[in-house]
Motif scaffolding. Structure first.
Motif, PDB file in Angstrom:
ATOM      1  N   HIS A 211      27.886 -33.673  35.788  1.00  0.00           N
ATOM      2  CA  HIS A 211      28.571 -33.619  34.685  1.00  0.00           C
ATOM      3  C   HIS A 211      30.134 -34.333  35.017  1.00  0.00           C
ATOM      4  O   HIS A 211      30.504 -34.936  33.953  1.00  0.00           O
ATOM      5  CB  HIS A 211      28.733 -31.973  34.392  1.00  0.00           C
ATOM      6  CG  HIS A 211      27.952 -31.347  33.846  1.00  0.00           C
ATOM      7  ND1 HIS A 211      26.814 -31.819  32.869  1.00  0.00           N
ATOM      8  CD2 HIS A 211      27.247 -29.983  34.140  1.00  0.00           C
ATOM      9  CE1 HIS A 211      25.903 -31.052  32.603  1.00  0.00           C
ATOM     10  NE2 HIS A 211      26.056 -30.068  33.384  1.00  0.00           N
ATOM     11  N   TYR A 212      30.515 -34.287  35.780  1.00  0.00           N
ATOM     12  CA  TYR A 212      31.829 -34.687  36.290  1.00  0.00           C
ATOM     13  C   TYR A 212      31.879 -36.148  36.491  1.00  0.00           C
ATOM     14  O   TYR A 212      32.527 -37.098  35.841  1.00  0.00           O
ATOM     15  CB  TYR A 212      32.457 -34.377  37.977  1.00  0.00           C
ATOM     16  CG  TYR A 212      33.548 -35.133  38.268  1.00  0.00           C
ATOM     17  CD1 TYR A 212      34.905 -34.776  38.022  1.00  0.00           C
ATOM     18  CD2 TYR A 212      33.545 -36.069  39.335  1.00  0.00           C
ATOM     19  CE1 TYR A 212      35.823 -35.516  38.336  1.00  0.00           C
ATOM     20  CE2 TYR A 212      34.416 -36.820  39.754  1.00  0.00           C
ATOM     21  CZ  TYR A 212      35.752 -36.551  39.260  1.00  0.00           C
ATOM     22  OH  TYR A 212      36.715 -37.291  39.797  1.00  0.00           O
ATOM     23  N   LEU A 213      30.734 -36.664  36.912  1.00  0.00           N
ATOM     24  CA  LEU A 213      30.481 -38.158  36.908  1.00  0.00           C
ATOM     25  C   LEU A 213      30.360 -38.713  35.634  1.00  0.00           C
ATOM     26  O   LEU A 213      30.708 -39.824  35.084  1.00  0.00           O
ATOM     27  CB  LEU A 213      29.432 -38.541  37.888  1.00  0.00           C
ATOM     28  CG  LEU A 213      29.594 -38.604  39.213  1.00  0.00           C
ATOM     29  CD1 LEU A 213      28.417 -38.587  40.105  1.00  0.00           C
ATOM     30  CD2 LEU A 213      30.638 -39.220  39.937  1.00  0.00           C
ATOM     31  N   GLN A 214      29.514 -38.024  34.731  1.00  0.00           N
ATOM     32  CA  GLN A 214      29.405 -38.501  33.241  1.00  0.00           C
ATOM     33  C   GLN A 214      30.490 -38.354  32.633  1.00  0.00           C
ATOM     34  O   GLN A 214      30.705 -39.601  31.702  1.00  0.00           O
ATOM     35  CB  GLN A 214      28.269 -37.590  32.580  1.00  0.00           C
ATOM     36  CG  GLN A 214      26.990 -37.722  33.209  1.00  0.00           C
ATOM     37  CD  GLN A 214      25.926 -36.670  32.547  1.00  0.00           C
ATOM     38  OE1 GLN A 214      26.191 -35.818  32.115  1.00  0.00           O
ATOM     39  NE2 GLN A 214      24.508 -37.018  32.626  1.00  0.00           N
ATOM     40  N   HIS A 215      31.604 -37.425  32.654  1.00  0.00           N
ATOM     41  CA  HIS A 215      32.647 -37.182  31.869  1.00  0.00           C
ATOM     42  C   HIS A 215      33.419 -38.550  32.435  1.00  0.00           C
ATOM     43  O   HIS A 215      34.229 -39.034  31.514  1.00  0.00           O
ATOM     44  CB  HIS A 215      33.377 -35.987  32.478  1.00  0.00           C
ATOM     45  CG  HIS A 215      34.501 -35.955  31.777  1.00  0.00           C
ATOM     46  ND1 HIS A 215      34.701 -35.876  30.279  1.00  0.00           N
ATOM     47  CD2 HIS A 215      36.002 -35.752  32.255  1.00  0.00           C
ATOM     48  CE1 HIS A 215      36.358 -35.862  29.877  1.00  0.00           C
ATOM     49  NE2 HIS A 215      36.983 -35.470  31.026  1.00  0.00           N
ATOM     50  N   THR A 216      33.445 -38.604  33.782  1.00  0.00           N
ATOM     51  CA  THR A 216      34.596 -39.844  34.243  1.00  0.00           C
ATOM     52  C   THR A 216      33.851 -41.213  33.476  1.00  0.00           C
ATOM     53  O   THR A 216      34.620 -42.072  33.420  1.00  0.00           O
ATOM     54  CB  THR A 216      34.385 -39.820  35.771  1.00  0.00           C
ATOM     55  OG1 THR A 216      34.688 -38.668  36.482  1.00  0.00           O
ATOM     56  CG2 THR A 216      35.247 -40.958  36.243  1.00  0.00           C
TER      57      THR A 216
END
Length: 207
Positions: free
Chosen positions: A8-13
């Protein structure tokens, strides 16, 4: 669970990075078109803007997202970062921007002959202007109101007026004899030559 949180963090970034790149370059990774956000006044949009930009938009693959506001207000949208460029009456560029002269739009105070005979049989004077309906674009448009205030000492609450926030409908309202107002030469066309309209106050001419 840790892997899902990381995903989720990578997708948001990645979304943030794509949005940043699009804001900086105007082009997204999913489209071959650039996007330009431009603030313009309605009169420019109705008369000359698209025909002027047509060739460049097609050749360079540019799509427009237009925001319409009064020509004295469009620079606020640029200041707020909501658009990349604006068509404005402001001649001085804000920090980080360039101001380039595009040309002049001349506005004249016009009405139909029938309207003029009915409301101004003795010409324009203060008492007649207090009775005759005016056509004004919206409450941000001060071209008309500033002229009447400066020349006759009448504020907008002193006379009846239509607010018609559409450049096309604005011209139609005057053509229908609903009122008198300030219209750019682009939209007046041949009407003064054919007698369809009359320039009722030449001193009100504004560039």
């Amino acid at each position: 669970q840790a892997g899902q949180s990381l995903l989720h963090y990578l997708q948001h970034t990645r979304r943030l990075e794509q949005n940043l790149l699009q804001d900086l370059t105007g082009q997204s990774t999913s489209s071959s078109f650039y996007r330009l956000n431009i603030a313009t006044n309605d009169d420019s949009l109705t008369t000359w803007l698209l025909s002027t930009l047509q060739e460049t938009l097609i050749r360079e693959k540019i799509v427009l997202h237009l925001k319409v506001d009064d020509q004295t207000q469009t620079h606020h949208l640029l200041e707020a970062g909501l658009v990349n460029a604006c068509i404005s009456t402001e001649a001085i560029a804000m920090k980080g921007c360039l101001a380039e002269p595009l040309g002049t739009m001349t506005y004249r105070m016009v009405a139909t002959p029938e309207f003029t005979r009915h409301w101004f049989p003795q010409g324009l004077h203060r008492n007649a202007l207090k009775m005759a309906p005016a056509v004004i674009y919206n409450d941000k448009d001060h071209i008309h109101t500033d002229i009447i205030l400066a020349r006759y000492g009448l504020n907008i609450d002193s006379y009846p007026h239509h607010y018609i926030p559409s450049s096309t409908a604005f011209v139609e309202a005057i053509a229908y004899g609903l009122g008198f107002g300030m219209v750019p030469d682009y939209q007046i066309g041949q009407r003064l030559l054919t007698g369809e309209w009359i320039e009722i106050l030449p001193e009100a001419r504004t560039d």
